[in-house]
Design an enzyme around this catalytic site. Structure first.
Site, PDB file in Angstrom:
ATOM      1  N   LYS A  85      43.365  67.259 -12.402  1.00 59.73           N
ATOM      2  CA  LYS A  85      44.397  67.940 -13.187  1.00 59.73           C
ATOM      3  C   LYS A  85      43.853  69.122 -13.991  1.00 59.73           C
ATOM      4  CE  LYS A  85      47.609  66.626 -12.334  1.00 59.73           C
ATOM      5  NZ  LYS A  85      48.282  66.907 -11.036  1.00 59.73           N
ATOM      6  N   GLY A  87      43.459  72.289 -12.336  1.00 61.08           N
ATOM      7  CA  GLY A  87      43.692  73.472 -11.528  1.00 61.08           C
ATOM      8  C   GLY A  87      43.126  73.331 -10.129  1.00 61.08           C
ATOM      9  N   THR A  89      44.368  72.053  -7.227  1.00 62.47           N
ATOM     10  CA  THR A  89      45.241  72.465  -6.123  1.00 62.47           C
ATOM     11  C   THR A  89      45.263  73.980  -5.984  1.00 62.47           C
ATOM     12  OG1 THR A  89      46.620  70.527  -6.604  1.00 62.47           O
ATOM     13  CG2 THR A  89      47.558  72.211  -5.165  1.00 62.47           C
ATOM     14  N   HIS A 154      35.329  65.818  -7.194  1.00 62.22           N
ATOM     15  CA  HIS A 154      35.476  65.598  -8.636  1.00 62.22           C
ATOM     16  C   HIS A 154      34.168  65.064  -9.229  1.00 62.22           C
ATOM     17  CE1 HIS A 154      39.684  66.461  -8.717  1.00 62.22           C
ATOM     18  NE2 HIS A 154      40.096  65.353  -8.161  1.00 62.22           N
ATOM     19  N   SER A 184      48.421  66.132 -18.647  1.00 62.94           N
ATOM     20  CA  SER A 184      48.731  66.222 -17.219  1.00 62.94           C
ATOM     21  C   SER A 184      48.270  64.974 -16.479  1.00 62.94           C
ATOM     22  CB  SER A 184      48.067  67.465 -16.618  1.00 62.94           C
ATOM     23  OG  SER A 184      48.451  67.635 -15.272  1.00 62.94           O
TER      24      SER A 184
END
Length: 345
Positions: A85, A87, A89, A154, A184
């Protein structure tokens, strides 16, 4: 001849026995490792484990270990690294469009980003290649990937495969204001949590976030790990802030071009290639695509959940003054001396 066959059969049996014993021992050692690690109730799972200095779902530990042992990076590889969450994508879409602009014009009606979610075009190493495996064999064949290969992760920098650190592959990292990241994450995870688990309240999630108990966190350790490497090796790691990218996307997209060693030509600039890539990868464009309105990604994550607001400062609608004060103090302490800061007003 019978004696020879018996000998071969015996050797094969012994080999299988040794392999099974080694497998059993490895399985035993792994279970012992899991039991020895600190654990907490996670946001969407009751099994959250502190491994190699960061928190993750226990089922990802084995895939991460396999990735660390087996992944062989190529110098031409590109790695998009983020916290969830932050950025992800958007950065995956931009990186794919920039890297493949000679193959696919951003104005092309059949551009892959119009037909596929960016997470499908830039798969996660620990999830898509090693997280859905049988006997440690990646589900996807990396040898068939078009070069330069683009991956997502990640995983904190210190836990990346050694081949990534030692090779000349490029890493693009983006971080986001922890206030917005937290909100988010909380909204997203409550949408995808198993039905049998109770909804995680904002207050519960906030307390754990402040303790660092969040996916791949603590957040500040994750950011500082990549920041430190970007300072030490600026040609290896490009460190971006989500807020900076939003506020001057043209400038920072050109930075990505330069960092990847594929600077745009004068002809491309006059042809508005940069602007067209930005439009193609914009939040509004991607959210409105049919491919992102329906369907799921791995683990049954609905694609539409990856497109909420993409706003800066939305946290003010959720966090109380006392929450803001508490997280501000933690960030000030954890990021002190790093040169990294975020607005909390």
């Amino acid at each position: 001849m019978a004696s020879t066959n018996l000998t071969h059969s015996t050797i094969e049996h012994q080999t299988k026995a040794v392999q099974q014993e080694a497998s059993d021992q490895e399985d035993h050692d792994f279970k012992e490792l899991i039991l020895s690690l600190p654990r907490e109730n996670g946001w969407i799972t009751p099994d959250f484990t502190f491994f190699q200095g960061f928190w993750c779902v226990s089922t990802l530990i084995q895939p991460i270990i396999t990735f660390q042992k087996q992944f062989q990076a190529k110098d031409s590889d590109i790695l998009v690294a983020t916290l969830p969450k932050s950025g992800t994508t958007w950065l995956k879409a931009l990186t794919f469009a920039i890297t493949n602009r000679q193959r696919f014009s951003p104005l092309e009606d059949h551009h892959p980003l119009l037909k596929s979610n960016s997470h499908e075009l830039v798969p996660f190493l620990e999830i898509n290649f090693y997280g859905q495996t049988l006997d440690g064999i990646p589900q996807f064949d990396m040898s068939k990937m078009t070069e330069p290969r683009i991956f997502g992760t990640h995983i904190p920098f210190n836990s990346l495969a050694k081949s990534i650190k030692d090779s000349k592959c490029k890493i693009i990292y983006i971080c986001r204001n922890p206030f917005d990241t937290f909100v988010s994450q909380w909204i997203f995870l409550n949408k995808i949590k198993p039905e049998e688990l109770p909804e995680f309240t904002l207050e519960e999630a906030f307390e754990r976030y402040c303790k660092g108990v969040t996916e791949y966190g603590p957040t500040w350790d994750h950011m500082l790990g990549y920041l430190k490497e970007s300072v030490a090796r600026p040609n290896k790691v490009l460190f971006l802030k989500y807020e900076d990218l939003k506020e001057d996307v043209n400038f920072h997209v050109k930075r990505i071009f330069e960092f990847l060693g594929v600077p745009f030509t004068q002809e491309e600039e006059s042809g508005e290639v940069v602007e067209n890539i930005i439009k193609l990868c914009s939040f509004e464009k991607m959210k409105d695509l049919e491919v992102n309105k329906s369907g799921t990604l791995g683990l049954n994550f609905e694609k539409k959940y990856f497109f909420r607001k993409a706003e800066i400062g939305d946290w003010v609608n959720y966090l109380s003054p006392s929450m803001v004060e508490k997280l501000s103090k933690i960030m000030e302490e954890k990021l002190s001396g790093s040169g990294l800061s975020f607005r909390s007003d």
